[in-house]
Enzyme design. Structure first.
Site, PDB file in Angstrom:
ATOM      1  N   LYS A  74      -5.423 -15.569  13.983  1.00 47.89           N
ATOM      2  CA  LYS A  74      -5.039 -15.620  15.256  1.00 47.89           C
ATOM      3  C   LYS A  74      -5.204 -16.810  15.876  1.00 47.89           C
ATOM      4  O   LYS A  74      -4.011 -17.651  16.299  1.00 47.89           O
ATOM      5  CB  LYS A  74      -6.127 -14.557  15.911  1.00 47.89           C
ATOM      6  N   ASP A 112      11.090  -7.926   7.309  1.00 47.21           N
ATOM      7  CA  ASP A 112       9.123  -8.788   7.194  1.00 47.21           C
ATOM      8  C   ASP A 112       9.266  -9.751   7.938  1.00 47.21           C
ATOM      9  O   ASP A 112      10.308 -10.672   7.960  1.00 47.21           O
ATOM     10  CB  ASP A 112       9.058  -9.003   5.694  1.00 47.21           C
ATOM     11  N   TYR A 115      -9.509 -13.261  10.247  1.00 50.57           N
ATOM     12  CA  TYR A 115      -8.152 -12.120  10.925  1.00 50.57           C
ATOM     13  C   TYR A 115      -8.442 -13.033  12.760  1.00 50.57           C
ATOM     14  O   TYR A 115      -7.436 -13.167  13.271  1.00 50.57           O
ATOM     15  CB  TYR A 115      -9.169 -11.165  11.889  1.00 50.57           C
ATOM     16  N   PHE A 122     -22.164   0.814  11.635  1.00 54.47           N
ATOM     17  CA  PHE A 122     -22.075  -0.214  11.813  1.00 54.47           C
ATOM     18  C   PHE A 122     -23.128  -1.135  11.494  1.00 54.47           C
ATOM     19  O   PHE A 122     -22.648  -2.424  13.034  1.00 54.47           O
ATOM     20  CB  PHE A 122     -21.126  -0.933  11.097  1.00 54.47           C
ATOM     21  N   HIS A 157      -9.797   2.081  13.710  1.00 52.06           N
ATOM     22  CA  HIS A 157     -10.535   1.576  14.866  1.00 52.06           C
ATOM     23  C   HIS A 157     -11.429   3.022  15.063  1.00 52.06           C
ATOM     24  O   HIS A 157     -11.381   3.913  15.118  1.00 52.06           O
ATOM     25  CB  HIS A 157      -9.247   1.166  15.557  1.00 52.06           C
ATOM     26  N   PHE A 202      -9.362  -7.758  24.071  1.00 50.02           N
ATOM     27  CA  PHE A 202     -10.968  -7.337  23.557  1.00 50.02           C
ATOM     28  C   PHE A 202     -10.446  -5.631  23.048  1.00 50.02           C
ATOM     29  O   PHE A 202      -9.025  -5.634  21.831  1.00 50.02           O
ATOM     30  CB  PHE A 202     -11.717  -6.683  24.974  1.00 50.02           C
ATOM     31  N   ARG A 249     -18.759  -3.802  22.653  1.00 50.42           N
ATOM     32  CA  ARG A 249     -17.452  -3.808  22.999  1.00 50.42           C
ATOM     33  C   ARG A 249     -16.642  -3.573  24.546  1.00 50.42           C
ATOM     34  O   ARG A 249     -17.419  -2.463  25.093  1.00 50.42           O
ATOM     35  CB  ARG A 249     -16.513  -3.572  22.063  1.00 50.42           C
ATOM     36  N   THR A 291      -6.497 -12.825  20.253  1.00 53.78           N
ATOM     37  CA  THR A 291      -7.560 -11.925  20.085  1.00 53.78           C
ATOM     38  C   THR A 291      -8.841 -11.996  20.806  1.00 53.78           C
ATOM     39  O   THR A 291      -8.982 -13.446  20.151  1.00 53.78           O
ATOM     40  CB  THR A 291      -8.053 -11.456  18.272  1.00 53.78           C
ATOM     41  N   PHE A 324       4.052  -9.047  18.098  1.00 51.40           N
ATOM     42  CA  PHE A 324       2.352  -8.176  17.948  1.00 51.40           C
ATOM     43  C   PHE A 324       2.425  -7.504  16.952  1.00 51.40           C
ATOM     44  O   PHE A 324       1.431  -7.326  15.895  1.00 51.40           O
ATOM     45  CB  PHE A 324       3.211  -6.240  18.325  1.00 51.40           C
TER      46      PHE A 324
END
Length: 322
Positions: free
Chosen positions: A145, A51, A141, A206, A187, A169, A219, A117, A73
């Protein structure tokens, strides 16, 4: 070069690791496998299963050999989930990254390419989004970042720490033998491809009342190989620059319905749709301006078309379940 890749058993980290190895570089992958499997580790890479929050382990890894750079990442990535358990995202994405940065400083490593992001921007005031746009995330989220980007700014200012922050993106597509397979999968494109393969009954959409041409979110999709190339260019640019921030996208926006139509077109199979209410924290439109990295580093997407991106993913998904 000798590169440490955190989260290197994930989709993007695994792709980058494979391309680094193919180019003749040495790669050490550091991953806790919380959303992946050991089979995703690139053949030929050294693997450390641990970890990132484990300070003694990450510091020992950095002391064992000198790395020319770190590509970071490792993170939780589901915006919807972050709005249910934000504390988990701040611990996993922000605090664990601070542990990595402290370990890098302690071992004399001062060069990182950070996986940021587009969620840092939140609801954009104008599109396409440029790097100097307002940073106001609409989900935890994105905030987790952005906090890392703020830490990097201060480490650069005080310690001369060199970093490139790449604001992605939507990443999609596959390279030969490796593609997108999150556990669980959240995704859009791989979920729709599962419908085409008969592994799911339909795809959930959604929100149908966004201020877009068909009411669904827009997007910007970038091929994972093009994204990897941006990482290589950014790492090289840290030889002459100490702080870089770039958007990585193709500058084109596609609605959710357009993505569904593209999958149906590429696969030749019908896609059933389930219409659902909006999810909290989802911006209506996220489209990148990547003109800065094009001008400064000469980056140019080789796979800008949505059908190209989906076709590469479709090829891999079919082999994956063959």
């Amino acid at each position: 070069m000798n590169i440490l890749v955190t989260g290197g058993a994930g989709y993007i980290g695994g792709t980058v690791s494979r391309l680094l190895l193919a180019a003749g570089h040495q790669v050490t992958i550091y991953d806790n496998l919380c959303h992946s499997r050991s089979e995703a580790v690139a053949p030929g890479a050294r693997f450390v299963q641990a970890d990132l929050a484990d300070r003694p382990k990450i510091e020992a890894t950095l002391r064992e050999q000198h790395f020319d750079g770190v590509m970071h990442f490792a993170a939780l990535i589901e915006a919807g989930e972050s709005m249910k358990v934000p504390e988990v995202y701040f611990r996993s994405n922000t605090m664990a990254t601070l542990t990595l940065l402290e370990a890098m400083l302690a071992t004399g490593h001062d060069r990182i390419v950070f996986s940021s992001t587009a969620a840092c921007y939140g609801e954009p005031e104008t599109t396409p989004i440029t790097e100097d746009a307002r940073l106001l995330p609409t989900n935890a989220y994105g905030e987790s970042k952005l906090l890392v980007e703020q830490m990097l700014t201060w480490l650069n200012r005080i310690h001369g720490f060199r970093y490139a922050s790449l604001r992605y993106f939507n990443v999609a597509g596959a390279i030969e033998g490796y593609g997108e397979a999150h556990e669980p999968e959240s995704h859009l494109i791989p979920l729709i491809l599962d419908v085409a393969l008969g592994r799911r009954k339909g795809i959930k959409v959604f929100g149908l009342d966004y201020p877009t041409k068909d009411g669904t979110c827009i997007r910007d999709y970038i091929h994972v190989r093009d994204l990897a190339e941006a990482h290589f260019l950014a790492l090289g640019a840290l030889e002459r620059s100490d702080r870089l921030i770039y958007n990585i996208g193709n500058g084109q926006g596609f609605t959710v319905r357009e993505v569904i139509d593209s999958v149906a077109r590429v696969t030749g199979r019908p896609i059933a749709v389930e219409e659902c209410e909006r999810r909290p924290g989802d911006p209506a439109v996220l489209v990148a301006s990547s003109e800065k990295i094009k001008a400064e580093l000469g980056w140019l997407p080789k796979f800008p078309e949505l059908d190209q991106i989906i076709a590469s993913a479709w090829q891999w998904h079919q082999k994956r379940y063959a």
